[in-house]
Design a protein around this motif. Structure first.
Motif, PDB file in Angstrom:
ATOM      1  N   TYR A 123       0.883  -1.164  -0.048  1.00  0.00           N
ATOM      2  CA  TYR A 123       0.059   0.034   0.109  1.00  0.00           C
ATOM      3  C   TYR A 123       0.958   1.384  -0.171  1.00  0.00           C
ATOM      4  N   GLU A 124       0.340   2.481  -0.058  1.00  0.00           N
ATOM      5  CA  GLU A 124       1.054   3.464   0.010  1.00  0.00           C
ATOM      6  C   GLU A 124       0.313   4.539   0.818  1.00  0.00           C
ATOM      7  N   ASP A 125       1.234   5.425   1.533  1.00  0.00           N
ATOM      8  CA  ASP A 125       0.535   6.427   2.316  1.00  0.00           C
ATOM      9  C   ASP A 125       1.496   7.472   2.440  1.00  0.00           C
ATOM     10  N   ASP A 127       2.751   9.657   0.166  1.00  0.00           N
ATOM     11  CA  ASP A 127       3.623   9.446  -0.827  1.00  0.00           C
ATOM     12  C   ASP A 127       4.879   8.455  -0.517  1.00  0.00           C
ATOM     13  N   LEU A 128       4.476   7.305   0.119  1.00  0.00           N
ATOM     14  CA  LEU A 128       5.725   6.435   0.599  1.00  0.00           C
ATOM     15  C   LEU A 128       5.085   4.888   0.643  1.00  0.00           C
ATOM     16  N   ALA A 129       5.759   4.132   0.067  1.00  0.00           N
ATOM     17  CA  ALA A 129       5.292   2.659  -0.192  1.00  0.00           C
ATOM     18  C   ALA A 129       5.715   1.909   0.969  1.00  0.00           C
ATOM     19  N   SER A 210       9.706   4.994  -2.198  1.00  0.00           N
ATOM     20  CA  SER A 210       9.216   6.542  -2.333  1.00  0.00           C
ATOM     21  C   SER A 210       9.326   7.068  -3.615  1.00  0.00           C
ATOM     22  N   PRO A 212       7.561   7.649  -7.377  1.00  0.00           N
ATOM     23  CA  PRO A 212       6.244   7.531  -8.115  1.00  0.00           C
ATOM     24  C   PRO A 212       6.360   7.242  -9.459  1.00  0.00           C
ATOM     25  N   GLU A 220      -2.428   6.154  -7.185  1.00  0.00           N
ATOM     26  CA  GLU A 220      -1.602   5.314  -6.267  1.00  0.00           C
ATOM     27  C   GLU A 220      -0.186   4.905  -6.963  1.00  0.00           C
ATOM     28  N   PHE A 222       2.741   5.497  -6.102  1.00  0.00           N
ATOM     29  CA  PHE A 222       3.908   4.913  -5.358  1.00  0.00           C
ATOM     30  C   PHE A 222       3.733   3.454  -5.280  1.00  0.00           C
ATOM     31  N   LYS A 223       2.529   3.098  -5.111  1.00  0.00           N
ATOM     32  CA  LYS A 223       2.415   1.527  -4.815  1.00  0.00           C
ATOM     33  C   LYS A 223       2.574   0.810  -6.575  1.00  0.00           C
TER      34      LYS A 223
END
Ligand code: MN
Ligand code: MN
Length: 470
Positions: A123-125, A127-129, A210, A212, A220, A222-223
């Motif tokens: 998942y990403e949150d 802008d980090l994976a 991190s 994109p 989504e 980054f994911k």
């Protein structure tokens, strides 16, 4: 007091009182060299066997190199291995006596506490994976924060393709991490809470990237970058994680600890210290009196449930096959196990000088004093444990004394302080005699466990004496 009287009292004291023996006091220069060389081989084993699957591979590799053949195959041989589903391993050396007269077993486990990836981990949150995890075994969650982690494991695609993955061990590899909160902002979120509440399982999320893909319009992204990388690198898609077993473990090799290099620090010493000792012991055992087995079980850390664990019927199948190989009826498996003698090879917590309050010092194992017996474990009023018969403990004492093994006896912590279990009780149901006996550790179950090289070597010496001691 007269000199003669003094001598008599000294003699009386030496005869009557138990005095713990520090291994180093009984190790001459040559023995110290042997202890240190054993430590080198042991560290190499820890580095190659960071998961139960890798441990099985390494054990099979070493066994094959020594001429062991597959117990489930047709190749003749008195030295056999049984690789069960790549997660549990048995090595056997046929004895002079038929197996129905009883076996000698040393059973250890090759799984260790860790962070497993969830079924839908990616998942990403912000802008980090990340990867979601579910911890495995008894961990103190804070010990897994803010440290480099490696990922090991397998991914099975629906078409049967098998992808092996090991990232984070080589110097050029990237590593991963679970981030921790800065102390400046941790007052309410962590500091004011009980330790059991301050660190949540659902926050053990591993930061893995991190970058994109595409632009701000890409959903989504980054994911997506991560999934594209994984497809290019490993040929896998997100759904393949559902049939994967990926384990996050502390990155990096086991190390010498201390200026004198007398200790080993590293991950997974519970229980690979005992696994390695029984591996070396059985590889070196020539034709023994009794058929000897080293069993390396999976899933001990989660209660020995599952088809690769000590509660499974694996041992029954192994003994049936050994009986057949020896020309005996496989129906004698129960009789063979009833007549067997076993060591449950598992580690114990050593007396920690910073926390003497949890130990009962007269009955605590100490670092440097050799391989440790646990007549019983469990918790409360000796619940949920095997309690080895006195007759059997006496027999092991005799074998160890005859072979110059430095050993100690202890129990895990003060009465009612906590407790712990081993696989001894699951093997004891077969009627065999069994005693817990293994290496004492400091920082047990942590990402960096500590063992004395002297105790590691005495664990091996004890197991060797057990296999050859008739
Ligand atoms: Mn253990
Ligand atoms: Mn354990």
């Amino acid at each position: 007091m007269e000199a003669q009287e003094k001598d008599e009292l000294k003699e009386l004291r030496e005869r009557l009182m138990v005095s713990p023996r520090l291994v180093w006091d009984h190790a001459d220069a040559a023995t110290r060299e042997v202890i240190m060389a054993y430590g080198e081989r042991y560290k190499a084993f820890l580095d190659r066997a960071k998961t139960e699957r890798q441990a099985v591979e390494e054990i099979e590799r070493q066994a094959r190199a020594q001429g062991f053949v597959d117990l489930t195959g047709n190749a003749p041989g008195a030295r056999t291995f049984y690789n069960y589903r790549g997660k549990t391993m048995v090595l056997a050396v046929a004895g002079r006596r038929p197996p129905s007269q009883g076996l000698r077993l040393i059973a250890s486990h090759i799984d260790s506490p860790r962070l497993d990836l969830k079924q839908y981990p990616v998942y990403e949150d912000t802008d980090l994976a990340f990867l979601k995890t579910h911890y495995y075994g008894g961990i103190k969650k804070y010990q897994w924060l803010a440290r480099p982690l490696a990922l090991h494991g397998v991914i099975l695609k629906a078409d049967g393709t098998r992808v092996e993955l090991a990232v984070g061990e080589d110097a050029g590899d990237p590593v991963f991490t679970v981030c921790d909160l800065l102390p400046h902002l941790a007052r309410k979120a962590q500091m004011d809470k009980k330790v059991t509440e301050a660190f949540e399982g659902e926050k053990l999320n591993i930061l893995v990237g991190s970058l994109p893909l595409g632009d701000k319009e890409t959903k989504e992204r980054f994911k997506l970058y991560l999934l594209k990388y994984l497809e290019e690198r490993y040929g896998i898609q997100e759904e393949d994680f559902i049939s994967a077993e990926l384990e996050a473990v502390p990155a990096g090799p086991a190390r010498d600890l201390g200026w004198d290099r007398s200790l080993v620090g590293g991950y997974g010493q519970d229980d690979r210290s005992c696994a390695f000792a029984s591996l070396e012991a059985i590889l070196e055992t020539p034709e023994p009196e009794y058929t000897s087995l080293a069993l390396f079980y999976d899933k001990e850390e989660v209660g020995s449930d599952g088809n690769t664990a000590a509660k499974s019927c694996l041992i029954e199948d192994v003994v049936e096959r050994l009986l057949e190989r020896a020309g005996e009826s496989p129906q004698l498996w129960r009789r063979a196990l009833m007549a067997s003698r076993a060591i449950s090879g598992d580690v114990t917590g050593a007396l920690d000088p910073d926390y003497p309050e949890v130990h009962e010092k007269r009955n605590a194992a100490r670092l440097g004093y050799g391989v440790a017996f646990h007549k019983y474990g469990g918790s409360g009023g000796k619940y949920s444990t095997n309690d080895a018969n006195a007759e059997y403990v006496a027999w092991i004492r005799k074998i160890f004394q005859e072979h110059g093994v430095v050993w100690q006896a202890g129990e895990l912590g003060k009465v009612d302080e906590g407790g712990g279990g081993t696989i001894a009780k699951y093997l004891a149901v077969y009627g065999m005699e069994i005693l817990d006996c293994g290496t004492p550790l400091l920082s047990m179950h942590s990402p960096f466990e500590v063992a004395s090289k002297a105790d590691l070597y005495m664990t091996f010496r004890g197991y060797q004496a057990f296999f050859t001691g008739a």
